[in-house]
Design an enzyme around this catalytic site. Sequence first.
Site, short mmCIF file in Angstrom:
data_model
loop_
_atom_site.label_atom_id
_atom_site.label_comp_id
_atom_site.label_asym_id
_atom_site.label_seq_id
_atom_site.Cartn_x
_atom_site.Cartn_y
_atom_site.Cartn_z
N LYS A 15 -0.77 2.64 4.69
CA LYS A 15 -1.14 1.34 5.23
C LYS A 15 -2.50 1.43 5.93
O LYS A 15 -3.36 0.57 5.74
CB LYS A 15 -0.07 0.85 6.23
CG LYS A 15 1.17 0.33 5.52
CD LYS A 15 2.31 0.09 6.49
CE LYS A 15 3.58 -0.24 5.69
NZ LYS A 15 4.80 -0.22 6.46
N GLN A 56 6.93 0.19 12.35
CA GLN A 56 7.54 0.81 11.18
C GLN A 56 9.04 1.02 11.41
O GLN A 56 9.45 1.63 12.40
CB GLN A 56 6.85 2.17 10.90
CG GLN A 56 7.31 2.86 9.65
CD GLN A 56 6.91 2.13 8.37
OE1 GLN A 56 5.81 1.62 8.24
NE2 GLN A 56 7.84 2.07 7.42
N ASP A 80 4.85 -8.75 9.45
CA ASP A 80 6.02 -8.39 8.64
C ASP A 80 6.93 -9.61 8.43
O ASP A 80 7.88 -9.55 7.66
CB ASP A 80 6.83 -7.31 9.38
CG ASP A 80 6.87 -6.01 8.60
OD1 ASP A 80 6.41 -6.01 7.44
OD2 ASP A 80 7.35 -5.01 9.15
#
Length: 290
Positions: free
Chosen positions: A49, A93, A116
Site C-alpha cells: 500500500k 490494517q 476503508d
Amino acid sequence: MARIIDGKAFAARLRAAIAAEVAVLPFKPGLAVVLVGDDPASQLYVANKARQTVEAGMRSFEHRLPARASQAELLDLVRRLNADPAVHGILVQLPLPPPLAAAEVIAAISPEKDVDGLTVVNAGRLATGLPGLVPCTPLGCLLLLEEVLPEMAGCHAVVIGRSNLVGKPVAQLLLQRDCTVTLAHSRTRDLPGLCRQADILVAAAGRPEMVKGDWVKPGAAVIDVGINRVAGAAGKARLVGDVEFASAAPVAGWITPVPGGVGPMTIACLLRNTLTAAKNQEAARVGEPG
Ligand code: NDP
C-alpha cells in the site's frame, strides 16, 4: 469459454489515471496506514500500500505499533491522525492482534478520512444511497463488473458472503445498479441451485474452490473475491479463489482469475478513495470561514 477479466491490467490503468489527477492538484493527498503487531501477511499488504501510494504521487505515513500496544494508545494515534491536515485517509490494517477491539478503533476514525469505508456513517451512507467512501474490495468488484456489463439493470446477482467488509457492501452497490440481489451465507439452503440462477455471481466466502462449474449459469459474470492459500504440488503453497476456476471458466461468460482479478483492484480503489477524501476535505477547508 469465459473471457478473463484482467484485474491487474484494469488496476494499473486506474492507478495511472489517479496519478495523473494527483499530479495537477494544488495539494498532495496523504494516506496514513496503521499496523499493529508483526503479522507477516499484514506487513506485506502495508508495504504494498505504501509503495503504490507513493507511486501515485501521494504522501504515505506508516505508523507501526507493537503487538502489546494498548487500545488507548491505538485510539490516541487514530485521534491524532484525525486532527492532522496532511492526512486525508486513515487505514487501520485488520485483523488487530487480540485483545484489541477493531470495532471501537474503526468507530474512532473520522468518517471523512475512513478510506476503508468501514465506519457506521459510511456504511449507512451506502445503504441509503448517499455519497460516501465505499469499501475498497467491493468498489473494485463493481468497477470490474461495470467494464464487462455496462447494463446490469434487472440482472439477478447472487453474492455469497455477508461480511461488512465485502458481502454486504457488494450487495448494496449491485442494488444501486438495479440488480435483483440475493445475499447468501453459511445458512443458505441449496446454494448450488441458487447460484445457477445468477447472471452475476460474486463469491466472497473464504472457502477454497467451493463454487464448482455446475453451480454457474452459462454466460454468467463470475467475480471471485476469495483469496485462499492451499498446499499445492510438492507441498508448495498456492493461491486459489472461492471458485473452482478450471470447471467454472468453460461455463461462465466472464470470470476473474485468482490471483490477478479482484486482488489488485483493492489497493487501486484505496488510492481512489484517498484521492476522493482529499478533494472533499480540501474543498471543505476552502469553504471554511477564515
Ligand atoms: P468473512 O469470513 O468475514 O465472511 C465470510 C462470509 O462467507 C460469511 O458471511 C459466511 O457466512 C459466508 N460463508 C462461509 N462459508 C460459507 C459456505 N460454505 N456457504 C455459504 N456462505 C459461506 O470473510 P470476508 O468477507 O472478509 O472475506 C471473504 C473472502 O474474500 C476471503 O477469502 C478473503 O480472503 C477474501 N478477501 C479478499 C480481498 C481482496 O482484496 N481480494 C479483500 C478482503 C477479503 P456467515 O455469515 O453465515 O458465517
